[in-house]
Design an enzyme around this catalytic site. Structure first.
Site, PDB file in Angstrom:
ATOM      1  N   HIS A 179      47.891  33.791  42.906  1.00 26.55           N
ATOM      2  CA  HIS A 179      48.724  34.924  43.312  1.00 26.55           C
ATOM      3  C   HIS A 179      47.863  36.166  43.525  1.00 26.55           C
ATOM      4  O   HIS A 179      46.722  36.249  43.094  1.00 26.55           O
ATOM      5  CB  HIS A 179      49.793  35.204  42.254  1.00 26.55           C
ATOM      6  CG  HIS A 179      49.238  35.710  40.955  1.00 26.55           C
ATOM      7  ND1 HIS A 179      48.598  34.902  40.051  1.00 26.55           N
ATOM      8  CD2 HIS A 179      49.228  36.962  40.415  1.00 26.55           C
ATOM      9  CE1 HIS A 179      48.207  35.618  38.998  1.00 26.55           C
ATOM     10  NE2 HIS A 179      48.572  36.878  39.198  1.00 26.55           N
ATOM     11  N   ASP A 227      48.300  40.340  42.802  1.00 24.50           N
ATOM     12  CA  ASP A 227      49.125  41.177  41.936  1.00 24.50           C
ATOM     13  C   ASP A 227      50.080  42.069  42.735  1.00 24.50           C
ATOM     14  O   ASP A 227      49.700  42.669  43.747  1.00 24.50           O
ATOM     15  CB  ASP A 227      48.246  42.064  41.048  1.00 24.50           C
ATOM     16  CG  ASP A 227      47.583  41.297  39.915  1.00 24.50           C
ATOM     17  OD1 ASP A 227      48.094  40.215  39.558  1.00 24.50           O
ATOM     18  OD2 ASP A 227      46.561  41.784  39.383  1.00 24.50           O
ATOM     19  N   HIS A 272      44.062  35.279  42.550  1.00 28.15           N
ATOM     20  CA  HIS A 272      43.422  34.831  41.311  1.00 28.15           C
ATOM     21  C   HIS A 272      44.339  33.884  40.550  1.00 28.15           C
ATOM     22  O   HIS A 272      45.540  33.796  40.813  1.00 28.15           O
ATOM     23  CB  HIS A 272      42.985  36.005  40.429  1.00 28.15           C
ATOM     24  CG  HIS A 272      44.080  36.949  40.053  1.00 28.15           C
ATOM     25  ND1 HIS A 272      44.568  37.903  40.911  1.00 28.15           N
ATOM     26  CD2 HIS A 272      44.799  37.085  38.907  1.00 28.15           C
ATOM     27  CE1 HIS A 272      45.528  38.595  40.327  1.00 28.15           C
ATOM     28  NE2 HIS A 272      45.695  38.110  39.106  1.00 28.15           N
ATOM     29  N   ARG A 280      44.685  45.032  31.044  1.00 23.39           N
ATOM     30  CA  ARG A 280      44.432  45.283  32.464  1.00 23.39           C
ATOM     31  C   ARG A 280      44.956  46.648  32.881  1.00 23.39           C
ATOM     32  O   ARG A 280      46.038  47.062  32.458  1.00 23.39           O
ATOM     33  CB  ARG A 280      45.138  44.213  33.307  1.00 23.39           C
ATOM     34  CG  ARG A 280      44.823  44.271  34.793  1.00 23.39           C
ATOM     35  CD  ARG A 280      45.768  43.394  35.587  1.00 23.39           C
ATOM     36  NE  ARG A 280      47.091  44.004  35.733  1.00 23.39           N
ATOM     37  CZ  ARG A 280      48.184  43.346  36.102  1.00 23.39           C
ATOM     38  NH1 ARG A 280      48.126  42.056  36.332  1.00 23.39           N
ATOM     39  NH2 ARG A 280      49.342  43.976  36.223  1.00 23.39           N
TER      40      ARG A 280
END
Length: 314
Positions: free
Chosen positions: A140, A142, A290, A305
């Site tokens: 996917h 983000d 990723h 993150r």
């Protein structure tokens, strides 16, 4: 006396299912055509594959925990454009330092869907024991369900399992480069709808989804986006959030999206990173997909993150 010649053997049809993946030479170039390669003075760039991923080693006593000089920021950004995901070993940044590093590239996102870390602009991924895989082990990009998907993400591992827990990234410019000409023609100028519901419905209560769907209505983005800094064309559809291609029937759209999303699965377009505590990965969310491997149960894996607000894809 006549001589009878046996008919030549017939070769069976070389048929595979439509839209299959084929062996052969692939175009593997890290930089756009006409890109000027220049030496680095403030960092050492150690490529990890032919097209994606580089370890960055800072020179001259530089430290990511301190403010970046303009020259160092420029070189890190240039390396990001060239290699799409950068790895910094043993950075060990505090949450405030991680956020400050990210702000060198712009405003930081907040994400009301995911678990919050030590700051409002930090997302925390914490898995332990027999926790089920959520928001991982699928290719996917983000937050493509936002009108302005993230420019990039900066992930730091706080706790690393004794085995497993790697992350992989795929270069979606290489994925586009290697599409057949007829497929490129079909998607030229096409747009697709992105929605947060498919990516979160399996792990989120219905009432919470209902409370968020007005905040995050479906959006349209180009199937092939142009990188705003490098000018390179890249596939911009993903399994988690892309629901259909505008103007196509469901069956045709599903078949084409299946072909396009499978491009991230090609090993030649990928890099795989094995984490140590305190490592940082900084990836260009415009140019990559990723996949976080969930192969470490029952051990713990804790990551934090920050994500940088991006632009409207074109």
């Amino acid at each position: 006396m006549s001589i009878t010649t046996a008919p030549a053997p017939a070769l069976r049809e070389a048929r595979v299912p439509e839209g299959g993946m084929y062996e052969g030479v692939r175009v593997l170039r890290p930089f756009p055509e006409g890109w000027e390669e220049r030496p680095y003075e403030h960092i050492e760039v150690v490529p990890q594959t032919r097209v994606i991923g580089a370890e960055i080693r800072l020179r001259g006593g530089a430290d990511l925990s301190r403010p970046l000089t303009p020259a160092l920021r420029e070189e890190i950004n240039r390396a990001l454009l060239e290699w799409k995901v950068l790895f910094f070993r043993g950075a060990h940044l505090t949450p405030d330092e991680q956020a400050a590093f990210g702000r060198n590239w712009g405003e930081l996102e907040t994400n009301p869907i995911l678990a919050r870390g030590a700051r409002e602009d930090i997302v925390r991924f914490e898995k332990g024991g027999s926790a089920r895989p959520t928001y991982e082990n699928v290719w996917h990009t983000d937050v493509t369900f936002r009108e302005r998907p993230a420019l990039g993400s900066i992930l730091q591992l706080r706790e690393v399992p004794p085995l497993g827990g790697d992350t992989m990234w795929a270069d979606m410019a290489a994925a586009y480069d290697n599409l057949p000409g007829e497929v490129k023609a079909r998607i030229d100028g096409a747009t697709a709808v992105h929605d947060f519901i498919p990516g979160f419905a399996r792990f989120t209560e219905r009432e919470e989804l209902l409370g968020l769907q007005e905040q995050f209505p479906p959006v349209e983005h180009p199937v092939v986006r142009t990188h705003p800094e490098s000018g390179r064309k890249m596939l911009f559809v993903n399994t988690s959030f892309t629901t259909h291609i505008v103007g196509m029937g469901r069956e045709e759209s599903d078949r084409l999206l299946s072909l396009l999303t499978r491009q991230a699965h090609v090993p030649e377009y990928q890099v795989r990173f094995s984490w140590r505590p305190g490592d940082i990965a900084f990836w260009d969310n415009r140019a990559t997909q990723h996949y976080a491997l969930f192969d470490y149960a029952p051990h713990r894996r804790v990551a934090e993150r920050v994500a940088i607000v991006g632009d409207r894809p074109f």
